[in-house]
Scaffold this active site. Structure first.
Site, PDB file in Angstrom:
ATOM      1  N   ASP A 265      12.292   0.876   3.140  1.00  0.00           N
ATOM      2  CA  ASP A 265      10.782   1.018   2.865  1.00  0.00           C
ATOM      3  C   ASP A 265      10.153  -0.465   3.216  1.00  0.00           C
ATOM      4  O   ASP A 265      10.718  -1.367   3.259  1.00  0.00           O
ATOM      5  CB  ASP A 265      10.366   1.745   1.756  1.00  0.00           C
ATOM      6  CG  ASP A 265       8.980   2.219   1.697  1.00  0.00           C
ATOM      7  OD1 ASP A 265       8.665   3.407   1.003  1.00  0.00           O
ATOM      8  OD2 ASP A 265       8.315   1.993   2.598  1.00  0.00           O
TER       9      ASP A 265
HETATM   10  C1  GLC Z   1       4.803   2.706   2.662  1.00  0.00           C
HETATM   11  C2  GLC Z   1       5.430   3.858   2.100  1.00  0.00           C
HETATM   12  C3  GLC Z   1       6.358   4.882   3.147  1.00  0.00           C
HETATM   13  C4  GLC Z   1       5.928   4.660   4.504  1.00  0.00           C
HETATM   14  C5  GLC Z   1       6.073   3.140   4.689  1.00  0.00           C
HETATM   15  C6  GLC Z   1       5.575   2.791   6.059  1.00  0.00           C
HETATM   16  O1  GLC Z   1       5.142   1.711   1.732  1.00  0.00           O
HETATM   17  O2  GLC Z   1       6.117   3.863   0.990  1.00  0.00           O
HETATM   18  O3  GLC Z   1       6.340   6.125   2.751  1.00  0.00           O
HETATM   19  O4  GLC Z   1       6.549   5.549   5.407  1.00  0.00           O
HETATM   20  O5  GLC Z   1       5.232   2.061   3.673  1.00  0.00           O
HETATM   21  O6  GLC Z   1       4.115   3.103   6.350  1.00  0.00           O
END
Ligand code: GLC
Length: 741
Positions: A265
């Site tokens: 993430d």
């Molecule tokens: C965010 C979220 C995740 C998302 C990612 C990219 O922090 O936790 O769900 O897909 O970043 O935007």
């Protein structure tokens, strides 16, 4: 490209080029315009020569943008390995659908499927190759802001069902085809169990509890061949998921057989330093690549440190090669080597984005996601001759698409007031804003979090009295008040955990003031999580839960309020009576002192019930349904014999309104080698029951439904007594008994 060519390509790559494939950055390195922000902005500090070697881009969308960035990138790419474009298309691209928590309340897999398919049709012609969805985290604590992203809510089985539906809806049969792209299951694992509902907080539970309730939805999505998994921010058994070898190599790869791409993430690899495990970025890089994370999202950890680790012979190049191969394989499945622009198509965007066809279907789908929580004396549906006073901060408000609808534009959103004008004419509208959405203090929580200039205290009071007075004038002219209230859309979603689950204070004052008129009040509730309606629920005559309903939400609301559509939604997450009950969920344990008489030495609270205000599976309709005659074909199920019991119930629709009813089957294992919950959802059917008609609904009980994770982490069934429940929600059921022998 055939596999041998892919291997040859890998072998041609320099170490920098290989490492580049394992890096994802946001698009603002390639495009002047501001990139959507979905995490903390940091100066990436990446070496210049690595920028044009990265493997994928985060949240750049739009056919023109994608083509521009791909061309810029390929000009400087030695081996012409195309970028992948990944984005969060959670509840829609330009046509926005209800938030996932709402979609899940439809209990209609076709609704959830179609919302995803239309979203993917729009997003893929806008150049998206990978969708960071579905989120399949089990969620039991409404204080956590991201419950709004869960379709299955508090139930394991529902999360499994929707995980399968969504992976197939997003990927189709071929992820390179228009309307399909790679699905990324998230967040692995158990992110929804953050302690106290506090964002990014600790998750800690036994492996048995983890397997019993949290892991099966991820596994279900993997079984549907999801191409990507995203690691979660939280720890699992003391180790951040993103560097957790047990989780990523033993469970995900070895046990679940996942052979796709693992992406961290947003900056999660780097954050293992803050967790207090990695001592620096180099250490974080080593731990993450050893754990099996293929792509580092939005930091320079992989780009600036993997090479050093290989040179120092601390990291074997084979680990990098296997990760790069998985990334190249995904690009190959997307056919990006043959066509680096994927399905990006500027001409098609003009025809397909927000097409009438998409909007009409969105309106129909949306009405199935609303949940009718209260309808005292059948105040709904509204009679078309009644004079309506439309009041509230959501009555003429575009912001009804939720926190993850960042690619939509507000000019495409119809407000409730506009939708009513379409029906009854501007001249007949009785409208008043009635209240500010939030107090200054409440608004400043949001502004501060986004680094924006704060409002001066008391700012809202200058207008609050005016709004209230206007509302009373309008309400006095009406037969019925439709009150559009709720949370600000930035009070739920990522980074928006809250300890108070109440309707904002100024809106409570509006409700209490309007109540003094003793006119019927229909509350239309906008929120990204279950709310505590204490002191409010008894002031209104009807409550229609619409969540954040999306582009066609306003029109769908009047379809239901006027009775053109009979509400059929059922809660996938219960509404607590009080925040102090959180986490609260239906499949709790009996304890050694079950709460029977609410006596002191029982499992209870002194100052609140242990039960929610509205339970899991609850939802009313305009029909009157009666359940009766639960029957079992046998009271014995034979273990290991592929045996089944048919259980049936008759449901009569005693009204003049056709009903779509979700009939729910729960099972309770009365005794086990480990404690078993008081009941678990095992099946459901959403059926049409014609006005004045009745129908017999049958389910099959199988041994598979009785299995659970025992003390020795075996997934088994045990002989003994069971109860079966069939009902319109988890609480109001008919019951029967049977034995497994
Ligand atoms: C965010 C979220 C995740 C998302 C990612 C990219 O922090 O936790 O769900 O897909 O970043 O935007």
């Amino acid at each position: 490209m055939i596999k041998s060519k892919l291997v040859n390509l890998l072998n041609e790559m320099t170490l920098d080029e290989k490492i580049g494939q394992l890096v994802q950055i946001s698009g603002n390195f390639f495009l002047e315009e501001d990139n959507v922000q979905t995490g903390p902005i940091s100066n990436l500090g990446m070496c210049e020569n690595m920028i044009y070697k990265v493997g994928s881009i985060l949240n750049i969308v739009g056919a023109k943008n994608v083509i521009t960035v791909q061309n810029k990138y390929l000009e400087k790419s030695r081996l012409k390995i195309p970028l992948m474009f990944m984005a969060d298309i959670i509840n829609g691209y330009k046509t926005v659908f209800p938030i996932p928590l709402a979609q899940g309340c439809s209990w209609n897999t076709e609704v959830v499927k179609r919302c995803a398919q239309i979203s993917m049709k729009e997003a893929t012609i806008a150049g998206v190759n990978v969708n960071f969805y579905p989120m399949v985290d089990l969620v039991r604590d409404a204080r956590w802001g991201r419950v709004m992203e869960s379709t299955g809510g508090e139930d394991t089985y529902l999360n499994e069902i929707y995980a399968k539906v969504l992976v197939n809806a997003i990927q189709g049969d071929d992820i390179s085809q228009e309307g399909n792209c790679a699905a990324c299951i998230k967040h692995f694992a158990a992110y929804g169990a953050v302690e106290s509902g506090r964002e990014y907080n600790k998750v800690d539970m036994s492996e048995r509890e983890l397997r019993q309730y949290y892991m099966s939805a991820y596994k279900a999505g993997i079984e549907e061949k999801a191409k990507m998994i995203m690691t979660s921010f939280n720890i699992v058994d003391g180790i951040p998921a993103t560097i957790n070898k047990w989780l990523l190599r033993e469970i995900l790869r070895a046990e679940y057989g996942f052979d796709g791409v693992v992406i961290s993430d947003y900056s999660a690899i780097q954050e293992t330093i803050a967790h207090g495990i990695s001592i620096d970025k180099k250490d974080a890089a080593l731990r993450a690549i050893n754990a099996g994370v293929d792509i580092d999202m939005q930091t320079n950890v992989y780009s600036n440190f993997l090479k050093e680790l290989v040179k120092e012979k601390v990291l074997d190049i084979s680990l990098i090669d296997e990760a790069v191969y998985r990334v190249l394989k995904l690009k190959n499945e997307l056919k990006l080597f043959e066509n680096p622009y994927g399905n990006a198509n500027i001409e098609k965007e003009k025809k397909i984005l927000l097409s009438n066809e998409n909007l009409e279907e969105a309106r129909k789908l949306t009405s199935e996601t609303f949940v009718l929580l209260k309808n005292k004396q059948n105040v709904l549906p509204i009679n078309k001759n009644q004079k309506i006073a439309l009041i509230g901060p959501y009555a003429d408000n575009f912001a009804i698409t939720g926190e993850w609808s960042m690619f939509s534009e507000r000019e495409n959103i119809v407000t409730i007031k506009q939708a009513l004008e379409e029906r009854i004419g501007k001249e007949n509208i009785l409208y008043a804003k009635g209240s500010n959405m939030l107090t200054t203090k409440e608004m400043n929580y949001i502004l501060k979090a986004d680094g924006k200039e704060l409002l001066k205290n008391g700012e809202e009071l200058k207008t609050q009295k005016k709004y209230l007075d206007e509302a009373m004038v309008v309400a006095k002219k009406a037969d019925i008040i439709v009150l559009a209230v709720g949370e600000h859309y930035k009070q739920s979603g990522e980074g928006n955990a809250r300890v108070s689950l109440r309707i904002p204070k100024l809106q409570q004052k509006l409700i209490n003031t309007l109540r003094t008129l003793n006119k019927p009040i229909v509350m239309v509730l906008f929120n990204g999580r279950p709310l505590v309606l204490e002191g409010i629920e008894n002031k209104v005559d009807a409550i229609l839960e619409v969540w954040f309903p999306g582009t066609e939400g306003a029109r769908a609301i009047w379809d239901v309020l006027f009775g053109d559509e009979n509400p059929s939604g059922k809660l996938n997450m219960c509404f607590p009576e009080h925040e102090g009950q959180c986490p609260i969920y239906y499949n709790q344990y009996n304890t050694g002192r079950p709460n029977i008489n609410n006596l002191r030495f029982e499992s209870r609270y002194q100052d609140a019930s242990i039960y929610p205000k509205y339970p899991f599976g609850f939802g009313l309709s305009y029909s009157k349904l009666e359940y009766r005659d639960l029957k079992l074909s046998s009271t014995i199920l034979h273990k290991g014999k592929n045996d089944k019991i048919t259980v049936s119930v008759t449901i009569e629709n005693c009204s003049n309104v056709d009903a779509k009813e979700t009939v729910q089957l729960y099972i309770q294992d009365l005794f086990g080698s480990v404690v078993r919950p008081i009941k678990e959802l095992k099946a459901f059917k959403k059926v049409l029951i014609k006005a004045k008609g009745k129908t017999k609904i049958e389910f099959e009980i199988t041994e598979e439904m009785l299995k659970f994770w025992n003390r020795d982490l075996q997934y088994i069934s045990e002989e003994g007594e069971f109860k079966v429940y069939i009902g319109c929600n988890c609480r109001d059921c008919l019951e029967g008994k049977f034995e497994l022998i």
